[in-house]
Design a protein around this motif. Structure first.
Motif, PDB file in Angstrom:
ATOM      1  N   ALA A 244       6.363   3.323   9.441  1.00 52.41           N
ATOM      2  CA  ALA A 244       5.472   2.445   8.943  1.00 52.41           C
ATOM      3  C   ALA A 244       5.092   1.423   9.644  1.00 52.41           C
ATOM      4  O   ALA A 244       3.543   1.199   9.579  1.00 52.41           O
ATOM      5  CB  ALA A 244       6.128   1.680   7.701  1.00 52.41           C
TER       6      ALA A 244
ATOM      7  N   ALA B 138       8.462   9.399   1.515  1.00 51.92           N
ATOM      8  CA  ALA B 138       7.093   9.484   1.806  1.00 51.92           C
ATOM      9  C   ALA B 138       6.276   9.701   0.393  1.00 51.92           C
ATOM     10  O   ALA B 138       5.357   9.003   0.313  1.00 51.92           O
ATOM     11  CB  ALA B 138       6.818  10.866   2.541  1.00 51.92           C
TER      12      ALA B 138
ATOM     13  N   GLN C  56       6.162   6.235  -0.959  1.00 52.31           N
ATOM     14  CA  GLN C  56       5.177   5.469  -0.299  1.00 52.31           C
ATOM     15  C   GLN C  56       3.791   5.726  -0.585  1.00 52.31           C
ATOM     16  O   GLN C  56       2.857   4.690  -1.025  1.00 52.31           O
ATOM     17  CB  GLN C  56       5.290   5.466   1.211  1.00 52.31           C
ATOM     18  CG  GLN C  56       6.529   4.919   1.720  1.00 52.31           C
ATOM     19  CD  GLN C  56       6.804   5.277   3.393  1.00 52.31           C
ATOM     20  OE1 GLN C  56       6.551   6.485   3.669  1.00 52.31           O
ATOM     21  NE2 GLN C  56       7.131   4.270   3.861  1.00 52.31           N
ATOM     22  N   VAL C  57       3.502   7.070  -0.870  1.00 53.46           N
ATOM     23  CA  VAL C  57       2.108   7.456  -1.082  1.00 53.46           C
ATOM     24  C   VAL C  57       1.698   6.995  -2.666  1.00 53.46           C
ATOM     25  O   VAL C  57       0.518   6.568  -2.627  1.00 53.46           O
ATOM     26  CB  VAL C  57       2.250   8.987  -0.975  1.00 53.46           C
ATOM     27  CG1 VAL C  57       0.613   9.649  -1.386  1.00 53.46           C
ATOM     28  CG2 VAL C  57       1.961   9.423   0.418  1.00 53.46           C
TER      29      VAL C  57
ATOM     30  N   ALA D 181       1.194   3.311  -2.719  1.00 53.91           N
ATOM     31  CA  ALA D 181      -0.254   3.189  -2.054  1.00 53.91           C
ATOM     32  C   ALA D 181      -1.446   3.790  -3.020  1.00 53.91           C
ATOM     33  O   ALA D 181      -2.638   2.973  -2.961  1.00 53.91           O
ATOM     34  CB  ALA D 181      -0.176   3.710  -0.708  1.00 53.91           C
TER      35      ALA D 181
ATOM     36  N   GLU E  21      -2.995   0.467   0.862  1.00 56.28           N
ATOM     37  CA  GLU E  21      -2.314   1.050   1.725  1.00 56.28           C
ATOM     38  C   GLU E  21      -0.960   0.209   2.179  1.00 56.28           C
ATOM     39  O   GLU E  21      -0.216   0.511   2.475  1.00 56.28           O
ATOM     40  CB  GLU E  21      -3.042   1.138   3.092  1.00 56.28           C
ATOM     41  CG  GLU E  21      -3.901   2.295   2.988  1.00 56.28           C
ATOM     42  CD  GLU E  21      -3.056   3.730   3.159  1.00 56.28           C
ATOM     43  OE1 GLU E  21      -1.987   3.671   3.852  1.00 56.28           O
ATOM     44  OE2 GLU E  21      -3.194   4.657   1.961  1.00 56.28           O
TER      45      GLU E  21
ATOM     46  N   ARG F 213       2.623   1.272   1.402  1.00 59.70           N
ATOM     47  CA  ARG F 213       3.470   1.996   2.402  1.00 59.70           C
ATOM     48  C   ARG F 213       4.601   1.122   2.890  1.00 59.70           C
ATOM     49  O   ARG F 213       5.749   1.286   3.139  1.00 59.70           O
ATOM     50  CB  ARG F 213       2.589   2.828   3.296  1.00 59.70           C
ATOM     51  CG  ARG F 213       1.820   3.848   2.711  1.00 59.70           C
ATOM     52  CD  ARG F 213       0.899   4.193   3.656  1.00 59.70           C
ATOM     53  NE  ARG F 213      -0.137   5.273   3.187  1.00 59.70           N
ATOM     54  CZ  ARG F 213       0.202   6.708   3.246  1.00 59.70           C
ATOM     55  NH1 ARG F 213       1.359   7.127   3.531  1.00 59.70           N
ATOM     56  NH2 ARG F 213      -0.753   7.255   2.641  1.00 59.70           N
ATOM     57  N   SER F 214       3.832  -0.097   3.285  1.00 55.81           N
ATOM     58  CA  SER F 214       4.645  -0.961   3.976  1.00 55.81           C
ATOM     59  C   SER F 214       5.842  -1.708   3.229  1.00 55.81           C
ATOM     60  O   SER F 214       6.916  -1.830   3.548  1.00 55.81           O
ATOM     61  CB  SER F 214       3.887  -1.992   4.756  1.00 55.81           C
ATOM     62  OG  SER F 214       2.823  -1.542   5.645  1.00 55.81           O
TER      63      SER F 214
ATOM     64  N   SER G   9       8.657   0.525   2.706  1.00 55.39           N
ATOM     65  CA  SER G   9       9.668   0.329   3.885  1.00 55.39           C
ATOM     66  C   SER G   9      10.296  -0.687   4.285  1.00 55.39           C
ATOM     67  O   SER G   9      11.609  -0.994   4.400  1.00 55.39           O
ATOM     68  CB  SER G   9       8.749   0.413   5.066  1.00 55.39           C
ATOM     69  OG  SER G   9       8.150   1.566   5.468  1.00 55.39           O
TER      70      SER G   9
END
Length: 492
Positions: free
Chosen positions: A175, A332, A335-336, A339, A344, A347-348, A351
């Motif tokens: 990330a 993943a 995260q996707v 997002a 975006e 994603r962070s 994490s």
């Protein structure tokens, strides 16, 4: 060989046993997890009066946060995504079902952990499966208690500590581009500063960390639900229909949905594994059933709330599209998906959430390892300090090492850990019901907060010192409608 043992344990033996214990105690207890669901809030409210005492005790609420710190981990983010990828949306339905039954299992094991706990000189308590096996089943079964303690140390104290460090470090590298060596060393330092303060410092950190991480993650889920409000009924129907094969093939067959939902649910909430009872036993409560009820809620929070939050984030997004054949799963996919909803920075956010979840789990894993050592050698400061140093080293080493084989080995040892605990739960089924009925009878008698009289259960080899009630707390309990202590009940 490891794969073969994993398939045998988790694919056949344990799933059957875990479901049997969950359903069996649900029926035997007359659905205790639903009967006393609302009472959990009253118990936690009363526990705040005991939270800051002068005797070094930890409250029911602090013990709850410690168990949530362990239950809520990478499985709530990555595990749910894996279940959906391999089992389809229907896996979530079976995960919910396992969570509801697991609430009864958690009630049983955590009530037993409380009943058989032992008092420590510093005002805290020790307990868990090793203690209720040794005291509840007698000397003939002490070997099983010792085996359980060794497995607990190897699985959680060592194996899962390194694995959590690896998961957090690699996620941060993906990330933010932070090298795993820096993340590992940073975690090692912070973990060391906390665990050398013992269970009380860990509890204080959990009081701050767990609400922040859980509430933060749930808030972002509420935002996603608000953005997709009209589609929520549609996704809910997709989950239910897919669970029974009423939707076109999405992600997996009905068999895959059941298998993945059951496995991920059990992995996530840990009901029946025997890990949570180790921290449930530390609470200072007036009756063992209090913590059983609270820990049942912990399973609900983990599986029915936080896992569901991840599931809806994924299923409401455009990222989950099994028809496309895209190979994306685990962290993943989560995260996707986030997002896709918020941009975006999602994603962070995932994490950071994984960092907090993983960090809290490392602290939880450390205490499980310490508790297993305490079973063999009570309050051995040198032994505890050596273990603390080992945990710090594992945090640094685990972040920089590919742990595929370690993960497979830890899965096998966790399987045997669960097997030992489930055997004990089946054999202690009657004492568990007996303790629950004592609580029920006091409730029916109009007592708002039942009090446990250890002398009435002398045949169970319960430590009377663990059930001594502080004089000022007797007065507090009277205000809550509890009975005064009987002549046979110890009062300090």
């Amino acid at each position: 060989m490891l794969d073969l043992l994993n398939d045998l344990l988790w694919g056949k033996v344990l799933i059957g046993l875990l479901i049997a214990v969950g359903i069996g105690f649900t029926l035997g207890s007359r659905f205790v997890q639903f009967r006393y669901f609302g009472r959990m809030f009253r118990i936690l409210g009363a526990s705040q009066a005991f939270k800051r005492d002068k005797h070094g005790h930890l409250s029911s609420f602090q013990a709850l946060l410690l168990s949530v710190a362990g239950r809520v981990g990478g499985g709530n983010i990555a595990g749910v995504a894996v279940a959906i990828t391999l089992g389809g949306p229907g896996a979530i339905f079976w995960m919910w079902l396992v969570g509801l039954m697991g609430m009864a299992t958690s009630y049983l094991e955590c009530t037993l952990a409380q009943a058989y706990k032992t008092a420590q000189p510093d005002g805290t308590y020790r307990g868990g499966p090793a203690y209720y096996i040794a005291r509840g089943l007698g000397q003939r079964w002490k070997w099983l208690a010792a085996l359980y303690s060794v497995l607990l140390l190897v699985t959680f104290g060592f194996g899962f500590t390194a694995l959590q460090s690896y998961a957090v470090a690699t996620s941060f590298d993906d990330a933010f581009g932070i090298p795993v060596v820096f993340t590992g060393l940073g975690m090692a330092v912070i973990v060391g500063l906390i665990i050398f303060g013992g269970i009380k410092r860990i509890a204080r950190v959990a009081e701050v960390l767990v609400p922040v991480m859980a509430v933060g993650y749930l808030l972002i889920a509420v935002v996603v639900l608000g953005m997709n409000l009209p589609r929520i009924p549609e996704v809910f129907l997709l989950i239910v229909n897919s669970a029974f094969g009423l939707e076109p093939a999405i992600g997996g067959s009905i068999g895959a949905a059941i298998m993945m939902g059951v496995k991920r649910g059990l992995f996530s909430n840990e009901a029946g594994l025997g890990s949570a009872p180790n921290v449930a036993a530390v609470a200072y409560v007036p009756h063992p059933a209090n913590q059983g009820i609270v820990q049942a809620f912990s399973v609900f929070l983990d599986t029915l709330v936080i896992c569901s939050a991840t599931a809806f984030i994924i299923l409401l997004s455009g990222a989950y599209d099994p028809a496309s054949g895209a190979d994306i799963g685990g962290v993943a996919l989560t995260q996707v998906s986030l997002a896709d909803h918020v941009g975006e920075w999602g994603r962070s956010f995932v994490s950071v959430a994984l960092l907090l979840f993983g960090f809290s789990t490392i602290l939880y894993n450390y205490y499980l390892g310490e508790n297993s050592l305490n079973f063999f050698s009570e309050s051995n400061v040198t032994l505890f300090n050596l273990f603390r140093i080992a945990v710090v080293v594992l945090c640094a080493w685990g972040a920089m090492t590919d742990l595929g084989t370690v993960f497979a080995f830890a899965d096998v040892t966790m399987g045997f850990l669960a097997l030992a605990n489930l055997i004990a739960l089946l054999m202690l089924f009657k004492p568990g019901l007996r303790i629950m009925r004592d609580f029920d009878e006091q409730i029916r008698a109009g007592i708002r907060h039942p009090v446990f009289d250890a002398k009435k259960f002398a045949d169970l080899d319960i430590d009377p010192a663990a059930w001594e009630i502080e004089p000022e707390d007797i007065e507090r309990l009277k205000r809550y409608g509890a009975p005064p202590p009987s002549a046979s009940q110890p009062v300090k």
